[in-house]
Design a protein around this motif. Structure first.
Motif, mmCIF file in Angstrom:
data_model
loop_
_atom_site.group_PDB
_atom_site.id
_atom_site.type_symbol
_atom_site.label_atom_id
_atom_site.label_comp_id
_atom_site.label_asym_id
_atom_site.label_seq_id
_atom_site.Cartn_x
_atom_site.Cartn_y
_atom_site.Cartn_z
ATOM 1 N N PRO A 104 0.840 -1.199 0.000
ATOM 2 C CA PRO A 104 0.000 0.000 0.000
ATOM 3 C C PRO A 104 0.881 1.258 0.000
ATOM 4 O O PRO A 104 2.090 1.157 0.132
ATOM 5 N N GLY A 105 0.245 2.390 -0.151
ATOM 6 C CA GLY A 105 1.018 3.628 -0.132
ATOM 7 C C GLY A 105 1.361 4.072 -1.534
ATOM 8 O O GLY A 105 1.235 3.307 -2.492
ATOM 9 N N PRO A 106 1.797 5.315 -1.646
ATOM 10 C CA PRO A 106 1.951 5.906 -2.977
ATOM 11 C C PRO A 106 3.222 5.484 -3.727
ATOM 12 O O PRO A 106 3.309 5.692 -4.926
ATOM 13 N N GLY A 107 4.199 4.875 -3.024
ATOM 14 C CA GLY A 107 5.497 4.634 -3.659
ATOM 15 C C GLY A 107 5.389 3.894 -4.973
ATOM 16 O O GLY A 107 5.911 4.332 -6.005
ATOM 17 N N GLU A 108 4.677 2.763 -4.961
ATOM 18 C CA GLU A 108 4.566 1.952 -6.171
ATOM 19 C C GLU A 108 3.812 2.712 -7.275
ATOM 20 O O GLU A 108 4.126 2.589 -8.453
ATOM 21 N N ASN A 109 2.825 3.532 -6.854
ATOM 22 C CA ASN A 109 2.118 4.341 -7.854
ATOM 23 C C ASN A 109 3.070 5.321 -8.537
ATOM 24 O O ASN A 109 2.959 5.567 -9.737
ATOM 25 N N TYR A 110 3.968 5.912 -7.748
ATOM 26 C CA TYR A 110 4.971 6.810 -8.333
ATOM 27 C C TYR A 110 5.735 6.093 -9.445
ATOM 28 O O TYR A 110 5.928 6.613 -10.538
ATOM 29 N N TYR A 111 6.166 4.886 -9.127
ATOM 30 C CA TYR A 111 6.915 4.098 -10.110
ATOM 31 C C TYR A 111 6.098 3.913 -11.381
ATOM 32 O O TYR A 111 6.556 4.175 -12.498
ATOM 33 N N LEU A 112 4.829 3.482 -11.213
ATOM 34 C CA LEU A 112 4.004 3.159 -12.380
ATOM 35 C C LEU A 112 3.721 4.389 -13.228
ATOM 36 O O LEU A 112 3.860 4.359 -14.451
ATOM 37 N N LEU A 113 3.334 5.492 -12.580
ATOM 38 C CA LEU A 113 2.967 6.678 -13.348
ATOM 39 C C LEU A 113 4.185 7.304 -14.011
ATOM 40 O O LEU A 113 4.136 7.729 -15.162
ATOM 41 N N LEU A 121 -1.793 -1.949 -16.847
ATOM 42 C CA LEU A 121 -2.684 -2.944 -16.234
ATOM 43 C C LEU A 121 -2.432 -3.047 -14.729
ATOM 44 O O LEU A 121 -3.375 -3.173 -13.937
ATOM 45 N N LEU A 122 -1.160 -2.956 -14.333
ATOM 46 C CA LEU A 122 -0.877 -2.981 -12.904
ATOM 47 C C LEU A 122 -1.458 -1.739 -12.222
ATOM 48 O O LEU A 122 -1.962 -1.805 -11.097
ATOM 49 N N THR A 123 -1.391 -0.600 -12.935
ATOM 50 C CA THR A 123 -1.999 0.616 -12.389
ATOM 51 C C THR A 123 -3.506 0.435 -12.221
ATOM 52 O O THR A 123 -4.080 0.835 -11.202
ATOM 53 N N LEU A 124 -4.148 -0.175 -13.217
ATOM 54 C CA LEU A 124 -5.597 -0.427 -13.096
ATOM 55 C C LEU A 124 -5.877 -1.306 -11.885
ATOM 56 O O LEU A 124 -6.811 -1.064 -11.124
ATOM 57 N N ASP A 125 -5.044 -2.338 -11.713
ATOM 58 C CA ASP A 125 -5.213 -3.208 -10.542
ATOM 59 C C ASP A 125 -5.148 -2.402 -9.250
ATOM 60 O O ASP A 125 -5.960 -2.582 -8.344
ATOM 61 N N ARG A 126 -4.175 -1.519 -9.174
ATOM 62 C CA ARG A 126 -3.936 -0.804 -7.908
ATOM 63 C C ARG A 126 -4.934 0.316 -7.665
ATOM 64 O O ARG A 126 -5.332 0.561 -6.531
ATOM 65 N N ILE A 127 -5.313 1.018 -8.725
ATOM 66 C CA ILE A 127 -6.127 2.215 -8.523
ATOM 67 C C ILE A 127 -7.599 1.956 -8.788
ATOM 68 O O ILE A 127 -8.470 2.540 -8.152
ATOM 69 N N PHE A 128 -7.905 1.062 -9.751
ATOM 70 C CA PHE A 128 -9.307 0.874 -10.125
ATOM 71 C C PHE A 128 -9.851 -0.512 -9.768
ATOM 72 O O PHE A 128 -10.955 -0.865 -10.171
ATOM 73 N N GLY A 129 -9.048 -1.311 -9.070
ATOM 74 C CA GLY A 129 -9.593 -2.552 -8.529
ATOM 75 C C GLY A 129 -9.782 -3.691 -9.510
ATOM 76 O O GLY A 129 -10.576 -4.597 -9.262
ATOM 77 N N THR A 130 -9.094 -3.687 -10.643
ATOM 78 C CA THR A 130 -9.201 -4.818 -11.563
ATOM 79 C C THR A 130 -8.347 -5.984 -11.054
ATOM 80 O O THR A 130 -7.677 -5.876 -10.019
ATOM 81 N N HIS A 131 -8.381 -7.094 -11.793
ATOM 82 C CA HIS A 131 -7.690 -8.300 -11.322
ATOM 83 C C HIS A 131 -6.841 -8.932 -12.413
ATOM 84 O O HIS A 131 -6.996 -10.092 -12.736
ATOM 85 N N PHE A 132 -5.955 -8.147 -12.999
ATOM 86 C CA PHE A 132 -5.081 -8.735 -14.016
ATOM 87 C C PHE A 132 -4.016 -9.634 -13.382
ATOM 88 O O PHE A 132 -3.764 -10.734 -13.847
ATOM 89 N N PHE A 133 -3.398 -9.116 -12.338
ATOM 90 C CA PHE A 133 -2.217 -9.804 -11.804
ATOM 91 C C PHE A 133 -2.367 -10.172 -10.339
ATOM 92 O O PHE A 133 -1.395 -10.530 -9.684
ATOM 93 N N THR A 134 -3.581 -10.057 -9.803
ATOM 94 C CA THR A 134 -3.776 -10.424 -8.405
ATOM 95 C C THR A 134 -3.848 -11.949 -8.297
ATOM 96 O O THR A 134 -4.031 -12.642 -9.293
ATOM 97 N N ILE A 135 -3.735 -12.426 -7.079
ATOM 98 C CA ILE A 135 -3.917 -13.858 -6.882
ATOM 99 C C ILE A 135 -5.405 -14.183 -6.897
ATOM 100 O O ILE A 135 -5.841 -15.199 -7.384
#
Lengths: 212, 657
Positions: B184-193, B253-267
């Motif tokens: 959680p937290g913004p760090g990974e979002n920084y990377y993606l964006l 797609l990872l950004t969608l998973d993290r911000i919009f709740g999709t399930h491309f790469f989740t378990i």
């Protein structure tokens, strides 16, 4: 309109010649057409990756809605009809541009935009119906991939509509010049490209989803 | 202080994290104040705006890329020193595990995306139009957009350190670790964006330079007349346009998973994390060729110039560049042989990975044969080129070891791998970029970098390199895994780790010498008055240093490879001097502030999405759309330089024939 320069910044890739179609005559414009083809290659790969992702997770429905249960045959058939027809009328607008027929060009653009709007309207309607029935993209990997692939195409079409409208305004204001001719040609390239992508979506997503 | 502010400070400014954050805050504040003060004191704001921020001149954009690349080399290098300091002794607690994770993440990401990429773009921009006899790139406005997207993405990425927290899932950011539930937290979002924004700019650069090279060569310059650096740019750009879309999709797609709740790469809900890994490396492996191919181009130019010989095997050089660019696309799965794809898949990728070594080997032999019986001058570019050969050969050999799929199960993710890819990326890319920087520096700035200080830098950096990385091969064999933040004392790793850290410090001294060298040379460096300080072979050396902003007053006609060298041999160099009666008005692109604002709008959008602030994110995107529409309706984006102005400039330069 600005004076047609004799050369692009590099100055030499070709002389202005009249045996080429209008959009290619000015080297300043023809280089942009090459650039746009290269862009389309990158966009094709973008869709390629989305298709690959969809194919990997298309059966990962997690007990939720399946392709068979949500794909509506009359709906996607009509969408296909509108989009493919709009590609044809887009082609007619290019033809009108080459014939120097401004009125026909503007008219065919208007028809193309109307058909594109109909396509988008149907797609939005389809998506709203899906979401209302509980088929949201948070539900399963299949739905995530479906909405992302088809939605990316839909947002491309939306961009194309705004772009075509802006081009229409420029043609109406400035007439058919080497610059507006290139713009007409390029927006139509984009439009045909989206048509090709849709053919794959129709086959890989909708048809396969119904029968497999 | 009010409690609201203290909460904000804890959450976003991370003031509880300790002195490193405070120090960075103070440093950023001081540097910003310093920049503002200097610009104001010397009345340079207007100059900055007119000459740099709004420029579309490829030479200036190249210089801006270069400055950013060097700054990012410093940031990534500082990260590396922190990592090595932590690992110097066992059971060390210089960094916490969490900070260690963040620092190896930013080190890797910055070095690849924000150091190597702008460095190659710097050289593309500075060199290619001059080498092919063009006045700018095909799309100068787009070129400026590419730069500002890179610039603002780099700002966004670096901002994470002091605002919200750095990404910490490593530069590859594999899910599910990088998914919201575990990170959680913004760090990974920084990377993606940040990666998304700079990636768009990179794709645009690839398109731009392909169109430039295909359409804007001087008359008579056939493809097989092009200098090899230009050829390497073609190869790299082909790989860029084929590879970067895969990265765009992986992180979108990872950004969608993290911000919009999709399930491309989740378990959960049927996601497939390995799909991310595949998409990432479909970009990631070609990416290392994207950065190393231009370095190969630099070596080819440098070797021919300083051995004073035509390059040996020009056609095979071109063929091998193109072969590498194709094969590089079929090796990605060697990054995860351990995925369990089965023997047949692994065999395919193992064989392809070994095949790619063949054209690379061809190139190394061609460089050696070019040097054979040449009259070699040991200048700085040549030193780095010669150092590259053994370094890359060792890196290539260990690469073949890693490419053997069954054996890779042993080396996978160990320090053996770390040593291997640092050897090819530093020995290949960094050496090449430094060689290119030294080689074309006089063309950019009109003076040479000091040779003596440069030699100190060279020896410190090279010796430091081997001291740092050779022990890591052994550590890998001894079982040390990558990304471990500390280790117990009884593993037998202590001495080798300490030696490796000492090597990293020696490399840092080398970097300091480069900084001193640049500062010293600004004042005392040998001025280049001829435009041809190295006795070069290609068209860029026929121009004054630095070149006038329109580059060529009259576009030269090219009849052979190494055309400038041929003309010198035949005593015909005056033919390239413009005659007043031949000069016509020159068509040039106008400056524009819009690329800068477009980058800013992307920054705002990225920042909004990092903190899940949809209104800010979409506000930024609206700004982007506004820029696009304004551009679509723009008609006056070019002008002509009148003849008398060109004649005056050329006369001042003493070049009128």
């Amino acid at each position: 309109m600005m004076a047609m320069p004799d050369a692009i910044y590099g100055g030499h890739s070709g002389v202005t010649s009249s045996d080429k179609p209008l959009e290619y005559r000015d080297p300043n414009q023809s280089v942009k057409i090459l650039g746009f083809w290269l862009f389309l290659a990158t966009d094709m790969l973008l869709f390629g990756c989305l298709f690959a992702t969809y194919l990997v997770v298309r059966t990962h429905t997690d007990g939720g809605p399946t392709a068979r249960s949500i794909f509506d045959i009359p709906g996607f058939t009509l969408e296909t009809f509108f989009l493919l027809t709009s590609s044809f009328t887009g082609g007619l607008s290019t033809l009108a541009m080459r014939n120097g027929n401004k009125k026909a060009l503007v008219s065919w653009f208007a028809v193309t935009i109307a058909l594109g709007l109909a396509f988008i309207g149907l797609e939005v309607h389809e998506f709203i119906g899906d979401v209302a029935s509980g088929a949201t993209w948070e539900r399963s990997a299949f739905l995530s991939a479906f909405f992302t692939l088809v939605g990316t195409h839909g947002s491309h079409v939306t961009v194309g509509l705004v772009w075509m409208f802006l081009t229409l305004l420029q043609v109406a204001k400035r007439g058919i010049t080497p610059i507006t001719a290139r713009k007409v040609f390029v927006v139509n390239l984009y439009w045909h490209f989206l048509d090709v992508v849709w053919v794959f979506i129709f086959t890989v997503v909708y048809l396969s989803g119904r029968v497999m | 202080m009010p409690s609201g502010f203290m909460q904000f400070a804890d959450k976003y400014l991370m003031w509880k994290e300790g002195p490193m954050i405070w120090g960075s805050d103070v440093a950023i504040l001081l540097v910003s104040i310093g920049i503002v003060f200097v610009l104001t004191y010397f009345h340079k704001w207007k100059w900055l705006w007119r000459e740099w921020i709004t420029t579309v001149d490829h030479k200036k954009i190249g210089i801006m890329y270069l400055i950013c690349a060097l700054l990012m080399l410093f940031r990534g290098g500082a990260d590396a020193e922190l990592l090595r300091t932590q690992l110097a002794i066992p059971n060390n607690h210089f960094l916490s595990a969490e900070h260690y994770d963040q620092i190896f993440t930013t080190h890797g990401t910055i070095m690849i995306l924000f150091m190597a990429m702008p460095f190659i773009f710097a050289l593309f921009n500075i060199v290619v139009p001059l080498q092919i006899g063009a006045r700018d790139v095909a799309f100068p406005y787009l070129n400026a957009i590419s730069f500002w997207l890179f610039f603002f993405a780099a700002m966004l990425f670096n901002l994470s350190f002091v605002f919200g927290g750095s990404p910490d899932a490593s530069w590859v950011s594999y899910p599910p670790l990088s998914e919201l539930g575990f990170d959680p937290g913004p760090g990974e979002n920084y990377y993606l964006l940040a990666l998304q924004i700079t990636g768009i700019g990179s794709i645009a650069t690839g398109i731009n330079f392909l169109a430039t090279i295909f359409k804007m060569r001087a008359p008579g310059m056939k493809l097989m007349h092009m200098p090899l650096f230009t050829w390497s740019t073609v190869a790299a750009c082909v790989v860029i346009i084929f590879a970067f879309p895969a990265l765009a999709i992986a992180i979108a797609l990872l950004t969608l998973d993290r911000i919009f709740g999709t399930h491309f790469f989740t378990i959960l809900h049927g996601g497939n994390p390995m799909m991310f890994v595949n998409l990432f490396w479909v970009w990631g492996h070609p990416e290392v060729y994207i950065v190393v191919l231009p370095a190969f181009g630099v070596y080819s130019e440098v070797v021919a110039t300083f051995a004073r010989k035509r390059i040996f095997g020009y056609s095979s050089m071109v063929a091998s560049l193109m072969l590498i660019s194709v094969i590089s696309y079929f090796v990605w799965a060697h990054h995860f042989f351990t995925m369990g794809a089965g023997a047949d898949v692994n065999t395919f990728f193992a064989v392809a990975s070994m095949l790619v070594g063949i054209p690379t080997g061809v190139k190394v032999f061609n460089w050696l044969f070019t040097m054979y019986r040449g009259r070699i001058r040991m200048t700085l570019p040549m030193l780095w080129t010669i150092a590259f050969v053994p370094c890359f050969a060792i890196g290539g050999a260990t690469g073949i070891m890693l490419a053997a799929a069954p054996a890779d199960y042993q080396y996978h993710n160990s320090y053996f791998l770390i040593a291997h890819f640092h050897q090819v990326l530093i020995g290949g890319v960094v050496f090449g970029m430094l060689a290119g920087m030294y080689y074309w520096w006089p063309k950019m700035f009109g003076f040479k970098l000091d040779e003596r200080l440069g030699r100190w830098a060279f020896w410190f950096f090279n010796i430091g390199f081997y001291v740092c990385f050779m022990p890591q091969y052994a550590l890998g064999f001894m079982g040390m895994q990558r990304r471990m933040y500390t280790y117990p004392a009884d593993m037998g790793w202590n001495t080798l780790n300490l030696i490796s850290t000492i090597g990293a410090y020696i490399m840092a001294i080398g970097f300091v010498f480069i900084v001193i060298q640049v500062l010293y040379s600004v004042k005392y460096g040998e001025r280049d008055l001829t435009g041809d300080p190295w006795d070069g072979r290609t068209l860029e050396w026929s121009l004054p240093s630095p070149a006038p902003h329109y580059n060529f007053a009259v576009i030269p006609t090219v009849t052979s490879r190494d055309v400038w060298w041929e003309l010198k041999e035949q005593g015909r160099t005056d033919e390239l001097k413009p005659k007043a009666e031949d000069i016509k008005p020159i068509h040039m692109p106008k400056n524009s502030a819009r690329p800068f604002f477009m980058g800013l709008a992307f920054f705002v959008a990225g920042f909004g999405f990092v903190f899940d602030s949809m209104w800010l994110g979409f506000l930024g995107l609206a700004g982007v759309v506004a820029c696009l529409i304004a551009r679509a309706l723009e008609y006056n984006d070019d002008y002509h330089i009148p003849v008398h102005e060109v004649v005056e400039t050329e006369a001042t330069l003493g070049r009128l024939g």
